[in-house]
Design a protein around this motif. Structure first.
Motif: not given
Length: 257
Positions: A196, A199, A225, A228-229, A243, A248-249
């Motif tokens: 986290t 990331l 990674w 969580r994304s 996101p 970002c994600e």
């Protein structure tokens, strides 16, 4: 309380972050967290009292709010933003994370402590929704679901923060002055916290691991990674966050392709 904002007037109320579940306001040097879930507020206060690392001073607590003093220093950046700080600062953050993980276990499971079976079921359901809704392309979801598989393995419980974004760790130079936002803390997988924290800032992973001072399975970091994304994209989209913004994600997911 996602980041320090400079020179906030004492008679000015600033909305730091807000969505349907909770909001954080800043008034001068006081941060006021308002949460619809009182159990979450209580868990956050208890986690801060147990954590073996610096945390904000609790000024007062009265449902539905928790008032915290501001921390000195600044963060290393934020997800999607430019990262700052020296290699030594990132290593210092890694050392603080290791101190947390080596601390006495809190008597409850946190976000990073969900069972493998529960997490896999949640991920499979979320992946199906991402594809059927058209939010993400199927090949991107499928590849990252495969990468995420490495997170499903036995792990030794540690005292985990559970939402250890880089915007939640404050430093003054190369010294960690405090860690904020403990509502997801509890027993969990230490590598979830490390993943986290790094990331979107993979270039600093080696510095963080150097400060952490332990051998790390990089496949598991990559897995977290992705995991969580995948779990975050839809929630973020539905709560006013993006996101898909650079760094970002969704970019984190694309990096695994």
């Amino acid at each position: 309380m996602d980041e320090v904002e400079a020179a906030v007037s004492r008679d000015e109320v600033t909305v730091v972050v807000a969505h349907s579940e909770r909001a954080t306001l800043r008034v001068g040097d006081v941060f006021l967290k308002v949460d619809a879930d009182q159990a979450r507020i209580e868990a956050e206060a208890r986690a801060m009292s147990l954590a073996p690392v610096p945390t904000p001073e609790i000024l007062w607590r009265k449902p539905p709010a928790l008032a915290l003093a501001a921390l000195p220093g600044t963060t290393l950046g934020s997800l999607g933003g430019a990262s700052t700080g020296s290699a030594a600062a990132w290593a210092a953050a890694g050392a603080a994370i290791r101190k947390l993980h080596d601390g006495p276990l809190p008597p409850w499971a946190g976000r990073a402590g969900r069972s493998v079976a529960a997490l896999a079921a949640e991920l499979d359901a979320e992946c199906e929704t991402l594809v059927t809704s058209g939010l993400l392309p199927a090949d991107l979801v499928t590849r990252n679901r495969q990468v995420a598989e490495a997170a499903f393995r036995p792990w030794t419980p540690a005292f985990t923060h559970g939402d250890l974004q880089i915007a939640h760790v404050f430093l003054d130079g190369d010294r960690v002055t405090g860690i904020i936002d403990w509502s997801e803390a509890g027993q969990g997988d230490a590598l979830y916290d490390l993943a986290t924290f790094t990331l979107g800032h993979e270039e600093h992973l080696d510095d963080v691991i150097a400060g952490y001072g332990a051998d790390i399975d990089l496949d598991v970091i990559h897995a977290w990674w992705s995991l969580r994304s995948l779990l975050a994209v839809r929630w973020l989209s539905e709560h006013g966050f993006d996101p898909f913004a650079p760094g970002c994600e969704v970019d984190a997911l694309k990096a695994r392709m």
